[in-house]
Motif scaffolding. Structure first.
Motif, mmCIF file in Angstrom:
data_model
loop_
_atom_site.group_PDB
_atom_site.id
_atom_site.type_symbol
_atom_site.label_atom_id
_atom_site.label_comp_id
_atom_site.label_asym_id
_atom_site.label_seq_id
_atom_site.Cartn_x
_atom_site.Cartn_y
_atom_site.Cartn_z
ATOM 1 N N HIS A 230 -6.043 -73.462 12.863
ATOM 2 C CA HIS A 230 -6.802 -73.015 11.704
ATOM 3 C C HIS A 230 -6.727 -74.018 10.551
ATOM 4 O O HIS A 230 -5.684 -74.638 10.332
ATOM 5 C CB HIS A 230 -6.264 -71.671 11.201
ATOM 6 C CG HIS A 230 -6.419 -70.550 12.175
ATOM 7 N ND1 HIS A 230 -5.684 -70.462 13.336
ATOM 8 C CD2 HIS A 230 -7.241 -69.454 12.157
ATOM 9 C CE1 HIS A 230 -6.043 -69.362 13.999
ATOM 10 N NE2 HIS A 230 -6.971 -68.737 13.296
ATOM 11 N N VAL A 231 -7.825 -74.123 9.821
ATOM 12 C CA VAL A 231 -7.840 -74.813 8.531
ATOM 13 C C VAL A 231 -8.187 -73.774 7.473
ATOM 14 O O VAL A 231 -9.237 -73.124 7.548
ATOM 15 C CB VAL A 231 -8.864 -75.965 8.501
ATOM 16 C CG1 VAL A 231 -8.976 -76.548 7.092
ATOM 17 C CG2 VAL A 231 -8.477 -77.061 9.495
ATOM 18 N N TYR A 232 -7.297 -73.607 6.500
ATOM 19 C CA TYR A 232 -7.524 -72.662 5.400
ATOM 20 C C TYR A 232 -7.770 -73.451 4.119
ATOM 21 O O TYR A 232 -6.940 -74.284 3.719
ATOM 22 C CB TYR A 232 -6.327 -71.737 5.220
ATOM 23 C CG TYR A 232 -6.334 -70.998 3.898
ATOM 24 C CD1 TYR A 232 -7.365 -70.115 3.573
ATOM 25 C CD2 TYR A 232 -5.325 -71.210 2.948
ATOM 26 C CE1 TYR A 232 -7.382 -69.455 2.354
ATOM 27 C CE2 TYR A 232 -5.332 -70.546 1.736
ATOM 28 C CZ TYR A 232 -6.364 -69.675 1.432
ATOM 29 O OH TYR A 232 -6.386 -69.032 0.223
ATOM 30 N N VAL A 233 -8.899 -73.194 3.478
ATOM 31 C CA VAL A 233 -9.248 -73.833 2.205
ATOM 32 C C VAL A 233 -8.944 -72.847 1.084
ATOM 33 O O VAL A 233 -9.558 -71.778 0.995
ATOM 34 C CB VAL A 233 -10.732 -74.262 2.184
ATOM 35 C CG1 VAL A 233 -11.080 -74.900 0.837
ATOM 36 C CG2 VAL A 233 -11.010 -75.245 3.329
ATOM 37 N N GLY A 345 -0.235 -70.148 17.642
ATOM 38 C CA GLY A 345 1.052 -70.654 17.182
ATOM 39 C C GLY A 345 1.190 -72.162 17.283
ATOM 40 O O GLY A 345 2.305 -72.680 17.324
ATOM 41 N N HIS A 346 0.087 -72.867 17.321
ATOM 42 C CA HIS A 346 0.110 -74.332 17.488
ATOM 43 C C HIS A 346 0.193 -75.025 16.124
ATOM 44 O O HIS A 346 1.269 -75.457 15.709
ATOM 45 C CB HIS A 346 -1.143 -74.760 18.243
ATOM 46 C CG HIS A 346 -1.128 -76.175 18.748
ATOM 47 N ND1 HIS A 346 -1.115 -77.270 17.916
ATOM 48 C CD2 HIS A 346 -1.134 -76.675 20.019
ATOM 49 C CE1 HIS A 346 -1.115 -78.369 18.642
ATOM 50 N NE2 HIS A 346 -1.122 -78.040 19.922
ATOM 51 N N THR A 347 -0.934 -75.135 15.411
ATOM 52 C CA THR A 347 -0.982 -75.855 14.139
ATOM 53 C C THR A 347 -1.938 -75.164 13.179
ATOM 54 O O THR A 347 -3.053 -74.795 13.565
ATOM 55 C CB THR A 347 -1.457 -77.307 14.351
ATOM 56 O OG1 THR A 347 -0.571 -77.972 15.251
ATOM 57 C CG2 THR A 347 -1.482 -78.074 13.032
ATOM 58 N N GLU A 348 -1.502 -75.003 11.943
ATOM 59 C CA GLU A 348 -2.363 -74.446 10.896
ATOM 60 C C GLU A 348 -2.272 -75.365 9.669
ATOM 61 O O GLU A 348 -1.206 -75.895 9.370
ATOM 62 C CB GLU A 348 -1.923 -73.037 10.502
ATOM 63 C CG GLU A 348 -1.306 -72.189 11.607
ATOM 64 C CD GLU A 348 -2.158 -71.947 12.836
ATOM 65 O OE1 GLU A 348 -3.380 -72.137 12.769
ATOM 66 O OE2 GLU A 348 -1.590 -71.570 13.877
ATOM 67 N N ALA A 349 -3.388 -75.512 8.976
ATOM 68 C CA ALA A 349 -3.429 -76.393 7.807
ATOM 69 C C ALA A 349 -3.941 -75.638 6.598
ATOM 70 O O ALA A 349 -4.813 -74.769 6.710
ATOM 71 C CB ALA A 349 -4.328 -77.597 8.077
ATOM 72 N N ILE A 350 -3.387 -75.975 5.443
ATOM 73 C CA ILE A 350 -3.887 -75.482 4.167
ATOM 74 C C ILE A 350 -4.332 -76.677 3.344
ATOM 75 O O ILE A 350 -3.653 -77.709 3.321
ATOM 76 C CB ILE A 350 -2.818 -74.664 3.405
ATOM 77 C CG1 ILE A 350 -3.388 -74.159 2.058
ATOM 78 C CG2 ILE A 350 -1.545 -75.454 3.193
ATOM 79 C CD1 ILE A 350 -2.452 -73.224 1.294
ATOM 80 N N VAL A 351 -5.480 -76.534 2.683
ATOM 81 C CA VAL A 351 -5.950 -77.549 1.745
ATOM 82 C C VAL A 351 -5.925 -76.923 0.365
ATOM 83 O O VAL A 351 -6.652 -75.965 0.091
ATOM 84 C CB VAL A 351 -7.365 -78.044 2.102
ATOM 85 C CG1 VAL A 351 -7.734 -79.245 1.224
ATOM 86 C CG2 VAL A 351 -7.467 -78.422 3.571
#
Length: 429
Positions: A230-233, A345-351
């Motif tokens: 996931h990418v969370y903005v 459960g792999h990779t999540e990003a926050i911007v």
């Protein structure tokens, strides 16, 4: 009762592992360099064998992405050989002291890294894994049993023949590297149930393969999970940076497990961010599977993006293609809740430009890797400076995240005394 070919191979691997385990780094490195040289010298026969697999895949109507993964060219073989040399240059984890101390009674206690023993690798149509896995296992002092997919059978046979010749020529047991013999599913089942002869299994491939190994194996499994990333903005964000991170995470190489599959956008920034994101995704050829709020905004903006209705299935899908699910969320906590529900459960990003938001996100998200203002594509052993990886573990026992050489070892305790007996006085000498 006669033993099957798979069990006999496991016994040979176990004998080979006992010979490899105590070897110094110099010997193992020489073997790896011999492997790299042999791959380059015998490139023609590897490419010829690979052409059989590629032709068979094309006749079967296999998709272009899988065929690309399957294909070996002289350039790719040179790159694989270079990777083997890179592994040889890495520090040897075996014998490393993880922790140690002198106890109050004078006993010297050391926890040291030791090889796992016999490692089984079950993987799909990526013949480069054959060499990568063998090199990493050998460097960590392990014997390896390799089971690739039937679609790469000719390639894997040619590669393992080269590997075994190089290993044997360098003075190590050729059985340090073996293909699991036999065709069909039964040999794989035998490998998965060879508890006591195979120390650990590592599946590499799609969700179906991994689930089958995890559910059916009696041998301990290190689960290299799928990547529903996931990418969370966040509400407070740099819009240009967020677009760049999103596109890199999704489109730089969409067929890999660390590519983003879901975009979550805080409602306070959706009106400003989504038009930019949709245009960029359209330029990258990405189809957006949007929730109601994403679709409503897309209808009002001339972005050129293809936006379709998202279903519950989209939130759990690892597309591995030019597709992404997208939703507008009410808050950071709502984003975290969505991730907890659907993530692999792999990779999540926050911007975000908010340190508080970044801190809360990293504290609440329970995945192998949490990226702050960085692409999900960085979850990789090479990118992390590990030199190489055997896979990315999404479980919590033994190893988690990109698995380098240390994760291909276990540990043992070495207790050194001077006539010490438990319950007695400390010896005086």
């Amino acid at each position: 009762m006669p033993q099957s070919p798979v069990i006999r191979a496991a016994y040979r691997a176990r004998a080979a592992a006992a010979e490899i385990a105590p070897l110094p780094r110099s010997v193992k490195d020489d073997v790896l360099l011999a492997i790299a040289d042999a791959l380059e010298v015998r490139t023609a026969e590897i490419v010829e064998a690979n052409a059989e697999d590629v032709a068979r895949a094309r006749e079967a109507g296999t998709g272009a992405t899988v065929i690309d993964r399957l294909t070996l060219t002289p350039e790719r073989i040179r790159a694989i050989a270079g990777d083997v040399r890179d592994v040889a240059a890495l520090p040897d984890p075996v014998g490393e002291i993880v922790r140690g101390s002198t106890l109050p009674n004078g006993i010297d206690l050391r926890q040291v890294r030791v090889p796992l023993g016999v490692v089984g690798i079950i993987y799909e149509a990526r013949p480069n894994v054959t060499v990568d896995a063998a090199a990493l296992c050998l460097k960590a002092g392990n014997a390896v049993l390799l089971r690739g997919s039937s679609s790469a059978s000719a390639s894997n046979l040619a590669l393992v023949t080269v590997l075994r010749d190089a290993v044997g020529g360098a003075g190590l047991p050729a059985d340090s590297v073996q293909l699991v013999p036999g065709e069909g599913r039964e040999p794989v089942r035998e490998l998965m149930r060879a508890r006591g002869m195979v120390d650990v299994l590592i599946p590499r491939g799609g969700a179906s393969l991994i689930r089958t190994v995890v559910e059916e194996a009696t041998v301990p499994v290190i689960e290299t999970g799928t990547g529903n990333c996931h990418v969370y903005v966040d509400a407070e964000t740099d819009l240009a940076m967020a677009v760049e991170i999103l596109i890199n995470s999704k489109a730089q190489r969409p067929s890999v497990c660390n590519a983003a599959e879901t975009l979550l956008v805080h409602q306070d920034v959706a009106e400003a961010f989504l038009p930019l994101a949709l245009r960029a995704l359209a330029e990258a050829g990405v189809t957006v599977h949007g929730d109601e709020r994403v679709r409503e905004l897309a209808e009002r903006v001339d972005s050129g993006a293809t936006v379709v209705e998202a279903t519950a299935e989209d939130w759990e899908t690892e597309y591995l293609s030019h597709d992404i699910a997208a939703a507008v969320v009410d808050s950071l906590d709502a984003a975290v809740a969505h991730i907890r529900l659907w993530s692999s459960g792999h990779t999540e990003a926050i911007v975000t430009t908010s340190q508080a938001a970044a801190r809360r996100f990293t504290q609440l998200v329970d995945s192998t890797t949490v990226a702050v203002n960085a692409s999900t594509r960085f979850t990789d052993g090479g990118q992390f400076g590990f030199g190489a990886e055997i896979g990315i573990s999404t479980q919590k026992l033994h190893a988690r995240g990109p698995m380098g050489l240390p994760e291909l070892t276990s540990t043992k305790y070495v207790v050194t005394g001077d006539g010490h007996v438990r319950g007695g006085p400390r010896p005086s000498r």
